[in-house]
Design a protein around this motif. Structure first.
Motif, PDB file in Angstrom:
ATOM      1  N   GLY A  52      51.355  33.058  33.551  1.00  9.30           N
ATOM      2  CA  GLY A  52      50.713  31.915  33.640  1.00  9.30           C
ATOM      3  C   GLY A  52      50.841  31.176  35.188  1.00  9.30           C
ATOM      4  N   SER A  53      51.207  31.840  35.951  1.00  7.15           N
ATOM      5  CA  SER A  53      51.396  31.315  37.636  1.00  7.15           C
ATOM      6  C   SER A  53      50.260  30.996  38.274  1.00  7.15           C
ATOM      7  CB  SER A  53      52.172  32.540  38.386  1.00  7.15           C
ATOM      8  OG  SER A  53      51.509  33.682  38.171  1.00  7.15           O
ATOM      9  N   TRP A  54      49.023  31.533  37.628  1.00  2.57           N
ATOM     10  CA  TRP A  54      47.653  31.268  37.960  1.00  2.57           C
ATOM     11  C   TRP A  54      47.376  29.866  37.913  1.00  2.57           C
ATOM     12  CZ3 TRP A  54      44.658  28.889  34.707  1.00  2.57           C
ATOM     13  CH2 TRP A  54      44.854  28.922  33.326  1.00  2.57           C
ATOM     14  N   LEU A  55      48.237  29.087  37.121  1.00 11.16           N
ATOM     15  CA  LEU A  55      47.780  27.878  37.022  1.00 11.16           C
ATOM     16  C   LEU A  55      48.100  26.835  38.071  1.00 11.16           C
ATOM     17  CD1 LEU A  55      46.897  25.972  34.540  1.00 11.16           C
ATOM     18  CD2 LEU A  55      49.217  25.372  34.061  1.00 11.16           C
ATOM     19  N   LYS A  56      49.201  27.606  38.950  1.00  8.22           N
ATOM     20  CA  LYS A  56      49.223  26.631  40.022  1.00  8.22           C
ATOM     21  C   LYS A  56      48.659  27.388  41.451  1.00  8.22           C
ATOM     22  CE  LYS A  56      53.921  24.954  38.531  1.00  8.22           C
ATOM     23  NZ  LYS A  56      55.577  25.048  38.506  1.00  8.22           N
ATOM     24  N   ASP A  57      48.806  28.748  41.316  1.00 11.12           N
ATOM     25  CA  ASP A  57      47.970  29.353  42.139  1.00 11.12           C
ATOM     26  C   ASP A  57      46.838  30.338  41.819  1.00 11.12           C
ATOM     27  OD1 ASP A  57      47.305  30.939  44.353  1.00 11.12           O
ATOM     28  OD2 ASP A  57      49.203  31.759  44.610  1.00 11.12           O
ATOM     29  N   PRO A  58      45.610  29.770  41.762  1.00 10.98           N
ATOM     30  CA  PRO A  58      44.520  30.434  41.188  1.00 10.98           C
ATOM     31  C   PRO A  58      44.274  31.854  41.643  1.00 10.98           C
ATOM     32  CG  PRO A  58      43.721  28.075  41.593  1.00 10.98           C
ATOM     33  CD  PRO A  58      45.255  28.353  42.382  1.00 10.98           C
ATOM     34  N   THR A  59      44.845  32.333  42.802  1.00 12.37           N
ATOM     35  CA  THR A  59      44.516  33.686  43.274  1.00 12.37           C
ATOM     36  C   THR A  59      45.465  34.524  42.327  1.00 12.37           C
ATOM     37  OG1 THR A  59      46.253  33.476  44.849  1.00 12.37           O
ATOM     38  CG2 THR A  59      44.296  32.751  45.342  1.00 12.37           C
ATOM     39  N   LYS A  60      46.260  34.074  41.285  1.00 13.62           N
ATOM     40  CA  LYS A  60      47.004  35.150  40.556  1.00 13.62           C
ATOM     41  C   LYS A  60      46.445  35.394  39.334  1.00 13.62           C
ATOM     42  CE  LYS A  60      51.476  33.927  42.958  1.00 13.62           C
ATOM     43  NZ  LYS A  60      52.888  33.454  42.768  1.00 13.62           N
ATOM     44  N   ALA A  61      45.240  34.938  39.112  1.00 11.23           N
ATOM     45  CA  ALA A  61      44.594  35.221  37.899  1.00 11.23           C
ATOM     46  C   ALA A  61      44.206  36.547  38.081  1.00 11.23           C
ATOM     47  CB  ALA A  61      43.513  34.269  37.617  1.00 11.23           C
ATOM     48  N   THR A  62      44.207  37.428  36.918  1.00 12.74           N
ATOM     49  CA  THR A  62      43.906  38.708  36.679  1.00 12.74           C
ATOM     50  C   THR A  62      42.599  39.019  35.594  1.00 12.74           C
ATOM     51  OG1 THR A  62      45.652  39.278  35.087  1.00 12.74           O
ATOM     52  CG2 THR A  62      46.276  39.396  37.557  1.00 12.74           C
ATOM     53  N   SER A  63      42.221  38.109  35.260  1.00 15.76           N
ATOM     54  CA  SER A  63      40.895  38.082  34.473  1.00 15.76           C
ATOM     55  C   SER A  63      39.761  37.038  35.258  1.00 15.76           C
ATOM     56  CB  SER A  63      41.276  37.518  32.874  1.00 15.76           C
ATOM     57  OG  SER A  63      42.305  38.027  32.226  1.00 15.76           O
ATOM     58  N   PHE A  64      38.542  37.798  34.963  1.00 11.24           N
ATOM     59  CA  PHE A  64      37.509  37.322  35.578  1.00 11.24           C
ATOM     60  C   PHE A  64      36.235  36.994  34.822  1.00 11.24           C
ATOM     61  CE2 PHE A  64      40.399  39.989  38.199  1.00 11.24           C
ATOM     62  CZ  PHE A  64      40.613  39.214  39.333  1.00 11.24           C
ATOM     63  N   GLU A  65      35.355  36.215  34.994  1.00 12.00           N
ATOM     64  CA  GLU A  65      34.436  35.886  34.160  1.00 12.00           C
ATOM     65  C   GLU A  65      33.262  36.683  34.690  1.00 12.00           C
ATOM     66  OE1 GLU A  65      31.866  32.383  31.641  1.00 12.00           O
ATOM     67  OE2 GLU A  65      32.970  31.929  33.626  1.00 12.00           O
ATOM     68  N   VAL A  66      32.752  37.680  33.897  1.00  3.07           N
ATOM     69  CA  VAL A  66      31.537  38.293  34.523  1.00  3.07           C
ATOM     70  C   VAL A  66      30.289  38.456  33.669  1.00  3.07           C
ATOM     71  CG1 VAL A  66      33.220  39.999  35.813  1.00  3.07           C
ATOM     72  CG2 VAL A  66      32.356  40.380  33.516  1.00  3.07           C
ATOM     73  N   ALA A  67      29.893  37.320  33.204  1.00  2.00           N
ATOM     74  CA  ALA A  67      28.907  36.971  32.190  1.00  2.00           C
ATOM     75  C   ALA A  67      27.491  37.296  32.827  1.00  2.00           C
ATOM     76  CB  ALA A  67      28.991  35.770  31.615  1.00  2.00           C
ATOM     77  N   PRO A  68      26.607  38.148  32.222  1.00  2.00           N
ATOM     78  CA  PRO A  68      25.579  38.311  32.686  1.00  2.00           C
ATOM     79  C   PRO A  68      24.688  36.812  32.511  1.00  2.00           C
ATOM     80  CG  PRO A  68      25.730  39.861  31.168  1.00  2.00           C
ATOM     81  CD  PRO A  68      27.073  39.122  31.038  1.00  2.00           C
ATOM     82  N   PRO A  69      23.577  36.625  33.154  1.00  2.00           N
ATOM     83  CA  PRO A  69      22.944  35.506  33.197  1.00  2.00           C
ATOM     84  C   PRO A  69      22.509  34.812  31.890  1.00  2.00           C
ATOM     85  CG  PRO A  69      22.117  36.489  35.151  1.00  2.00           C
ATOM     86  CD  PRO A  69      23.139  37.456  34.376  1.00  2.00           C
ATOM     87  N   ASP A  70      22.217  35.689  30.838  1.00  2.00           N
ATOM     88  CA  ASP A  70      21.728  35.432  29.542  1.00  2.00           C
ATOM     89  C   ASP A  70      22.747  34.452  28.949  1.00  2.00           C
ATOM     90  OD1 ASP A  70      19.283  36.495  29.674  1.00  2.00           O
ATOM     91  OD2 ASP A  70      19.667  38.170  28.522  1.00  2.00           O
ATOM     92  N   LYS A  71      23.968  34.561  29.193  1.00  2.00           N
ATOM     93  CA  LYS A  71      24.925  33.782  28.452  1.00  2.00           C
ATOM     94  C   LYS A  71      24.702  32.305  28.939  1.00  2.00           C
ATOM     95  CE  LYS A  71      29.017  31.108  29.867  1.00  2.00           C
ATOM     96  NZ  LYS A  71      29.486  30.289  31.155  1.00  2.00           N
ATOM     97  N   ASP A  72      24.023  31.899  29.935  1.00  2.00           N
ATOM     98  CA  ASP A  72      23.792  30.538  29.958  1.00  2.00           C
ATOM     99  C   ASP A  72      22.751  29.957  29.104  1.00  2.00           C
ATOM    100  OD1 ASP A  72      25.780  30.209  32.134  1.00  2.00           O
ATOM    101  OD2 ASP A  72      24.429  30.858  33.473  1.00  2.00           O
ATOM    102  N   LEU A  73      22.120  30.710  28.384  1.00  2.00           N
ATOM    103  CA  LEU A  73      21.093  30.353  27.377  1.00  2.00           C
ATOM    104  C   LEU A  73      21.171  29.951  26.021  1.00  2.00           C
ATOM    105  CD1 LEU A  73      18.131  32.632  28.721  1.00  2.00           C
ATOM    106  CD2 LEU A  73      18.597  30.198  29.448  1.00  2.00           C
ATOM    107  N   GLY A  74      22.752  30.415  25.929  1.00  2.00           N
ATOM    108  CA  GLY A  74      23.257  30.211  24.593  1.00  2.00           C
ATOM    109  C   GLY A  74      22.377  31.191  23.647  1.00  2.00           C
ATOM    110  N   GLY A  75      22.100  30.662  22.433  1.00  2.00           N
ATOM    111  CA  GLY A  75      21.509  31.513  21.292  1.00  2.00           C
ATOM    112  C   GLY A  75      20.183  32.146  21.691  1.00  2.00           C
TER     113      GLY A  75
END
Length: 876
Positions: free
Chosen positions: A619-642
């Motif tokens: 949970g240390s990413w909450l204070k230091d975002p660079t410590k996050a180890t999961s990344f959103e990599v959604a293709p653009p169709d994600k923004d179109l929902g259904g």
């Protein structure tokens, strides 16, 4: 609240024309076009685009619930309406089939800690306070001798002899493991009504009601069914007992049966629109499944001849209301009950509860009109009849605002108490105190004074309260443990002289003392999860397996899987407890066979996330975002929902090159960085399936891609197709699949491509064949094979039961494995006939099959966890 929680698509309150209760055994009405819904009562089409809170990103919940509710049904029903009896016929055929050797091993037979302190990365819900979880529990019964019975949404009945825990399955011999309700009658018999009744996206109908005379020692058998086939292919919301009769509120009206003579048929007491019942003049009308929905039955304790029926479709219909029997024996609408509404616009899903001494009746009412007009809730209110009679007069004792002010975690606009009251409801009166009541919606509420004052005994989660902390050392900070959200079932029983309340929800079953303690925030401080690993009702959409590089033996694997409302589970080689490293609804998943800590998890609608360290984080990413180890990599169709992707959209890798990934939405997306991808902009569109078309299945080998699609995907003009092309964007074309051609005009669920010859493909189709599905081009068969890249196809369904096929896999030995809504099947190399695959796999839906680097076949079941079969030891 910190902006960290993974969004949870909770099937929130949107009026629909798609009854989300239908799958294999169902009679399904047409799903609406995405974004439309009928208003209450009138049936005219409007859009409902309410926003929700409930943590970060909660505004997507209501907007997306249309697709989440409709799409699971669409796969099994389009292009038409499925006739009753389809499931029963398939199950009967299955029972006569031969079986291969080999035994399935239960992989997820360990506790699953949703608050595992190891996994507190960006998109984990860990630290929310729900603790150990399992899949949705929709029925509970308990006695005063410590016996507790819990029914999974699609996992059957489990028994505990110790007041909860140390569970054993007792219904696995039945043809349906979908739970509507569980009840103990006055003589101690256990009644099991099959067919989950909450009309959610993934609810299965059942095969009737079963009675176990000695539930403390026995197990349910098919011969325990009450009556005949009258309640087959229905959902059952409630069983109520009066004298020597039991009443059943079902999706096809209200029925009754003798409790002394269990043989004869059920008696139909009331159906508001009988022409729409099977055999009626309008039985084939697409709206038929919505025309006779009954939710509960209230019986006057002083005069059992006085009965009130709560009838109505949660989305609204003119027949919605309360009914009582007139002097001439006919059922007539009740005109007035005091504060409890009786007009069609305000009577939706209703639950009753009666006090043991007969002095009180309570009710929860979900209103179609409120649901259609109020973006915050669908709840009309909680009511009491202090006369003890269901005829009232009824008095309002709680509404959304009163419950919101009782310590609820749901404070944000668009997601407040009762937002899912069409999906979440229970009521229980303390047998020792008629003014002590537990009410379940998204959260558990409690009153000890008949409703003057309420507390939120179990908040939605602890996130957002001042006591919350992401710090693993503090677990949930100073907050008390809570239950999982989304309440469905409740019972009170005793163990060793102590009375307990048991609640069932999307995360399993929890217990606390009936007269429990509250903490400083007004929340129960003594909840205990009973998901000890011996009860597994987890509902998996997917599974992925990779080597555990931390295992000293070099043979261990990591097993991951995406779950309905329970995130992504992860089980490492020597774990004694599974963890949750991604939250919300887990959908499809990709795991690196060579390194199981390389994981790609789809939330929904192609919202993909990737980690290369199993998402381990404190949970240390909450204070230091660079410590996050999961990344959103959604293709653009994600923004179109259904409009851009299915709710559970397909993703896959090339088995010859795990750096090549395919994701299917409106477009076929390709990326070649594997688990090193860090942004959605790194995807390339290889092909546009066209406006209104979305991928349902994708597969690739050596640069050749097969993509199945539908659009519209419901039975209002259903179309499907298969596009073929190269990962570099060249050579794309649509195969010629006429409506009445060699391949059925049904939902394409899966491909298996020969790793040595990309022209050799097997395709699986969901739904039922033409003999059960009334729609254009429904066709016959579930498995088809091509050796020329799709120019010609051969039906290889052979002796398979006519049941929706979900996943197909070509095995290394040349054999073929198939997962269906009933079982897994196997065809040996050189053979044409199928056998049941292995022993000990529960009769439940197998939604995905994957092979692991350990030589095993893994099955993700939707209701009984993940199972594996060692292919090297299989015979036949």
């Amino acid at each position: 609240m910190p902006n960290r929680q993974h969004r949870r698509l909770l099937l929130s309150a949107v009026t629909l024309t798609a009854l989300g209760l239908t799958t294999t055994q169902a009679v399904a009405a047409p799903a609406p076009q995405s974004g439309t819904a009928p208003t209450a009562v009138t049936g005219t089409v409007t859009t409902h685009d309410g926003t929700t809170g409930g943590g970060d990103g909660g505004s997507d919940d209501a907007r997306n619930s249309m697709d989440s509710t409709a799409q699971f049904t669409e796969a099994r029903t389009a292009p038409g309406v499925v006739a009753p009896g389809a499931y029963g016929a398939a199950w009967a055929q299955l029972k006569s089939m031969p079986r291969t050797g080999g035994e399935w091993d239960h992989v997820t037979s360990k506790p699953y800690n949703s608050d595992d302190p190891r996994y507190r990365d960006v998109n984990s819900n860990s630290s929310g306070g729900a603790g150990y979880v399992t899949g949705r529990i929709t029925g509970i019964a308990a006695d005063d001798d410590g016996y507790v019975y819990a029914g999974g949404a699609n996992g059957g009945v489990f028994r505990s002899r110790t007041g909860g825990g140390h569970w054993e399955p007792i219904s696995d011999r039945l043809p349906s493991l979908s739970t509507g309700t569980l009840d103990l009658d006055g003589s101690g018999r256990l009644w099991y009504a099959t067919g989950e009744s909450n009309t959610g996206a993934t609810s299965y109908v059942g095969t009737g009601v079963y009675v176990l005379a000695d539930p403390k020692h026995g197990e349910f058998q098919p011969g325990n069914r009450v009556g005949g086939a009258e309640l087959e292919s229905t959902t059952i919301h409630a069983l109520r007992f009066a004298g020597d009769r039991v009443w059943a509120a079902t999706s096809r009206g209200v029925w009754s049966h003798s409790t002394t003579d269990l043989s004869g048929p059920w008696t139909l007491e009331f159906a508001p629109n009988p022409d729409y019942l099977p055999g009626g003049s309008k039985a084939k009308d697409p709206s038929a499944p919505y025309k006779n929905i009954a939710n509960d039955v209230a019986i006057d304790p002083k005069d059992p001849s006085k009965v009130i029926l709560a009838v109505g479709w949660r989305g609204g219909d003119s027949y919605n209301g309360f009914y009582s029997k007139a002097a001439d024996g006919s059922w007539q609408r009740v005109a007035s009950l005091g504060d409890l509404p009786t007009d069609a616009a305000n009577v939706g899903n209703v639950t009753f509860a009666r006090s043991a001494d007969g002095s009180r009746y309570y009710a929860i009412d979900q209103s179609p009109a409120v649901m259609a007009s109020n973006p915050d809730t669908g709840l009309k209110g909680v009511y009491v009849s202090k006369s003890g009679s269901p005829s009232g007069p009824w008095t309002l004792i709680a509404d959304k605002d009163k419950l919101k002010g009782s310590g609820s975690a749901l404070q944000d606009p668009g997601y407040q108490p009762g937002i899912q009251s069409w999906y979440n409801q229970f009521l229980q009166v303390d047998p020792a105190n008629p003014d002590h009541v537990y009410a379940g919606l998204e959260e558990v509420f409690e009153t000890t004074d008949g409703g003057n004052k309420w507390v939120t005994a179990a908040p939605y989660w602890n996130n957002g309260f001042p006591c919350w902390s992401i710090d693993p050392a503090k677990q949930t900070g100073d907050c008390s443990p809570t239950t999982h959200s989304d309440q469905h079932a409740v019972a009170i029983g005793s163990y060793q002289g102590k009375a307990n309340v048991f609640v069932g929800n999307d995360g399993g079953i929890y217990r606390r003392p009936v007269n429990g303690q509250l903490d400083a925030y007004g929340h129960g401080k003594d909840w205990t999860s009973l998901a000890d690993g011996t009860i597994d009702t987890l509902q998996y959409y997917s599974v992925g397996v990779g080597r555990d590089l931390a295992d000293p033996s070099g043979r261990g694997v990591i097993v991951s899987g995406g779950l309905q409302d329970n995130g992504e589970s992860i089980l490492r080689a020597h774990d004694k407890v599974m963890g949750s490293n991604f939250g919300g609804d887990g959908a499809d998943t990709i795991v690196d066979p060579a390194n199981g800590c390389n994981i790609a998890e789809e939330y929904v609608y192609l919202d993909m996330w990737v980690t290369q360290n199993c998402a381990v984080n404190d949970g240390s990413w909450l204070k230091d975002p660079t410590k996050a180890t999961s990344f959103e990599v959604a293709p653009p169709d994600k923004d179109l929902g259904g409009a851009g992707a299915r709710f559970i959209a397909p993703i896959t890798t090339d088995p010859k090159n795990t750096n090549t990934w395919i994701a299917g939405g409106r477009h076929i997306w390709v990326q070649n960085k594997g688990f090193a991808i860090r942004s959605g902009s790194e995807w390339t569109s290889a092909y546009d399936l066209g406006a209104g078309h979305v991928a349902t299945a994708v597969a690739t080998v050596n640069g050749t891609v097969y993509a199945g699609w539908c659009g519209p995907c419901n039975n209002q003009g259903f179309t499907r197709g298969i596009a073929v092309g190269k990962t570099d964007g060249t050579g794309w074309h649509q195969l010629d699949l006429p409506v009445n051609g060699a391949l059925p005009n049904r939902y394409i669920s899966s491909f298996a491509v020969d790793e040595n010859d990309a022209q050799h493909v097997v395709v699986a189709f969901s739904g039922f064949s033409r003999s059960w599905t009334e729609g254009p081009g429904a066709g016959i068969g579930h498995l088809f094979e091509t050796h020329d890249g799709g120019t010609t196809w051969t039906d290889i369904s052979a002796n398979l039961p006519d049941v929706p096929a979900d996943t197909v896999k070509l095995l290394p030995n040349g054999g073929l494995a198939l997962g269906t809504d009933l079982a897994a099947f196997y065809r040996a190399p050189g053979e044409s006939q199928f056998k049941l695959l292995g022993d000990d796999l529960p009769t439940t839906s197998v939604l995905q099959l994957k092979t692991g680097p350990d030589g095993k076949l893994y099955a993700a079941t939707f209701g009984r966890g993940i199972w594996s079969l060692d292919l090297r030891r299989r015979e036949g």
